[in-house]
Design an enzyme around this catalytic site. Structure first.
Site: not given
Length: 161
Positions: A35-39
């Site tokens: 659940k990360c912007g970098l996922t």
């Protein structure tokens, strides 16, 4: 002792080492989160696995919930998300801490490696990457915003294969 000899647990809670898990392959060890912007970097990691896997390479994902709770799921939820959303086919380890007093022994070793600017120490965020050669030596560190398919990452992988 090398990185390959450190005890780890798989996402399915099996005790192993990186050496037992991946043999003598070159490794890209990455702390991951769902659940990360970098996922979306999972896409590039899967592509690296598909491109270089046959040549003796493996990505190893290490789920971590230390950065704003961005990996809150259970092992089953993490596996389901990774396989159905991104088609992850590389090994995932058990959720681990990468910083602080409870830092996993694997990361106690990894964080000693400096990045391209000469900075070692704590993991900055999700998707920090460490390249390990076939002999178990950490040869490169890439910070979270460096995409898996970045030229520097690809060149480093090519150099260890």
């Amino acid at each position: 002792m090398t990185i390959r000899d450190i005890a780890v647990r798989t996402l399915t809670d099996e005790s192993t080492t990186l050496g037992e898990l991946a043999g003598d392959k070159a490794l890209l060890i990455v702390n991951v989160a769902s659940k990360c912007g970098l996922t979306p970097q999972y896409t590039g990691l899967v592509e690296l696995q598909q491109t270089y896997g046959p040549r003796g390479f493996s990505v190893i994902g290490v789920p971590c919930n230390q950065f704003m709770g961005q990996e809150p799921g259970t092992a089953e939820e993490i596996q389901e998300f990774c396989s159905t959303t991104y088609g992850v086919d590389f090994p995932l380890l058990a959720k681990s801490e990468v910083n602080g007093d409870d830092r996993h022994p694997l990361y106690q070793e990894l964080v000693r490696t400096a990045d391209a600017e000469g900075e070692a120490g704590d993991i900055q965020w999700n998707f920090e990457k460490f390249l390990v050669d076939r002999d178990g030596k950490v040869v490169a560190r890439f910070r979270p915003r460096t995409e898996p398919k970045d030229a520097a990452v690809v060149e480093a992988i090519e150099a260890v294969l």
